[in-house]
Design an enzyme around this catalytic site. Structure first.
Site, PDB file in Angstrom:
ATOM      1  CG  HIS A   1      -2.349   4.559  19.094  1.00 46.39           C
ATOM      2  ND1 HIS A   1      -1.583   5.692  19.159  1.00 46.39           N
ATOM      3  CD2 HIS A   1      -3.376   4.743  19.956  1.00 46.39           C
ATOM      4  CE1 HIS A   1      -2.122   6.532  20.039  1.00 46.39           C
ATOM      5  NE2 HIS A   1      -3.213   5.982  20.521  1.00 46.39           N
TER       6      HIS A   1
ATOM      7  CG  ASP B   1      -9.783   3.021  21.623  1.00 42.15           C
ATOM      8  OD1 ASP B   1      -9.987   3.579  22.704  1.00 42.15           O
ATOM      9  OD2 ASP B   1      -9.141   3.532  20.698  1.00 42.15           O
TER      10      ASP B   1
HETATM   11  C1  MLT Z   1      -5.725   8.641  23.631  1.00 41.62           C
HETATM   12  O1  MLT Z   1      -5.547   7.934  24.631  1.00 41.62           O
HETATM   13  O2  MLT Z   1      -5.953   9.849  23.718  1.00 41.62           O
HETATM   14  C2  MLT Z   1      -5.768   7.969  22.306  1.00 41.62           C
HETATM   15  O3  MLT Z   1      -5.024   6.797  22.287  1.00 41.62           O
HETATM   16  C3  MLT Z   1      -5.528   8.864  21.141  1.00 41.62           C
HETATM   17  C4  MLT Z   1      -4.197   9.521  20.993  1.00 41.62           C
HETATM   18  O4  MLT Z   1      -3.334   9.508  21.850  1.00 41.62           O
HETATM   19  O5  MLT Z   1      -3.981  10.117  19.911  1.00 41.62           O
END
Ligand code: MLT
Length: 429
Positions: free
Chosen positions: A307, A364
């Protein structure tokens, strides 16, 4: 003495104030940088840029912490409901019972959409991706509520737009699926709560009795809570940027939906499922795909791992993994894709290559598995993400408006041609 940052440029020294958040995050305030020095900063992808000060969501990527309005995501996922979390994000406090009842009641009252919205569905190809329809129809709400474009909305008017959007998005989202399937569109049932009503509109047929499974309702509540906000991610930044031009809440959120649709953002959970299906189709040998992922000459990418902001683990993934195990065992689902997912997860958690690169499964990776288990089709995964993210987008839009933030207008470092004279077409080679 207040902390400051010294900058030396061309032998001249400048001082910039340091600002500190409640969780002791520090930022150098460069608001006066260009005025004082003539320089700007360049930060492609804004990884080092605090675009705003926000009191909504706290995220510590190093420690794997996520809190909405100070409340840990773990507690909210376990003890709260999606509508309560929506209230918390939007209004900044946990509601009393009376406030929660009123908020839920208001949302329920607005679940119907104008009959002309139904007609718009006929204009889309039946195979259209549900996100294309969702973003268009959410934007179209500005046409049904033109007063929402005013820059001077009262608190009551903003609240009404918030309620309308929270209510109508679930009807529109469910209808994008029904349209895709060529099924009749189901009108909302206001005797049901938010998640149950959404499942009813998605899965029921006028010809059959539809039984709502409380285990599925509870899994959906959890999933939506986990996705409800994530500070200044790409879609949220989009909502704030579009909203900073005084665009309506509907127009701003529609822009956010388009950003979310991107496979690098919310489209990732769909890509995870498609990857698992491709591995299954290939024979299910996960070690082969682990090797491919490690081979820098191979274009295969392991989706749903790592992430941008979490450096050790994604706290949402921990909760969702547990929920996935619970839902699958409660529903008695033996999904071969889950087995593949578990093998990939194990390999990644124990393999030096993945450990070194901090490539652990993210939110995800598991969300697609639960969605699949509760019958949500793959092309609806990003729509589900949008449904969950809506309270966050609303809260961030509202905060930006209340703080009277200026219109977003980044600068650039120009790298194009220097001035040159126009050349007539007959003289061009
Ligand atoms: C989100 O929940 O929006 C995603 O994990 C993406 C992010 O935070 O950059």
């Amino acid at each position: 003495m207040a902390e400051s940052a010294e900058l030396i440029l061309d032998g001249k020294s400048y001082s910039f104030p340091v600002t500190e958040g409640t969780e002791h995050e520090k930022a150098i305030d460069i608001a006066k940088l260009r005025d004082q020095t003539g320089y700007i900063t360049i930060d492609s992808g804004y990884k080092n840029t605090g675009a705003t000060k926000s009191a909504i969501t706290f995220l510590d990527g190093e420690e794997g912490i996520l809190r909405y309005r100070g409340y840990p995501i773990e507690q909210l996922a376990e003890q709260s409901s999606f509508i309560e979390v929506a209230y918390l994000l939007i209004y900044g406090k946990l509601p009393t019972q009376a406030e929660l009842d009123d908020f839920s009641h208001q949302i329920t009252k607005h679940t119907l959409v104008h009959e002309d919205v139904r007609k718009i569905f006929d204009g889309f190809p039946s195979a259209a991706h549900p996100m294309a329809i969702l973003s268009s129809l959410i934007c179209s709400l500005t046409a049904f509520y033109p007063e929402s474009v005013s820059p001077d909305l009262s608190k009551e008017e903003i609240d009404l737009n918030v309620i309308r959007l929270m209510a109508k998005i679930s009807t529109i989202a469910a209808w994008t699926y029904k349209n895709n399937m060529g099924h009749p569109l189901n009108y909302p049932r206001n005797d049901l709560d938010y998640c149950a009503n959404f499942l009813y509109m998605m899965f029921s047929f006028p010809t059959e009795k539809y039984e709502i499974d409380p285990r599925i309702v509870s899994a959906l509540n959890k999933l939506l809570i986990l996705h409800a906000d994530h500070e200044q991610n790409c879609s949220t930044s989009t909502v704030r940027l579009v909203g900073s031009a005084n665009a309506s809440l509907y127009g701003s959120v529609s822009a956010g939906i388009n950003a979310l649709w991107g496979p690098l953002h919310g489209g990732a959970n769909q890509e995870v499922l498609e990857m698992l299906q491709a591995i299954q189709k290939d024979g299910g040998d996960t070690s082969k795909f682990i090797a491919k992922a490690k081979d820098k000459n191979d274009s295969f990418r392991l989706m749903g791992f790592g992430h941008r902001v979490y450096k050790n683990f994604d706290p949402r993934a921990k909760i969702i993994k547990k929920a996935a195990d619970e839902v699958l065992s409660a529903l008695g689902i033996n999904d071969p894709l889950l087995k593949i997912a578990q093998e990939l997860e194990q390999a990644a958690l124990t393999d030096e290559y993945f450990i070194e690169r901090k490539l652990y499964p993210n939110v995800d990776f598991y969300s697609g598995i639960i969605y699949r288990a509760i019958g949500i089709p793959t092309e609806m995964f990003t729509v589900m993400f949008a449904l969950g993210r809506l309270p966050g987008w609303i809260a961030q839009w509202k905060e930006m408006r209340e703080n009277k933030e200026p219109i977003g207008r980044p600068r650039q470092v120009y790298t194009g041609e220097l001035e040159r004279d126009y050349v007539g077409i007959e003289q061009r080679s």
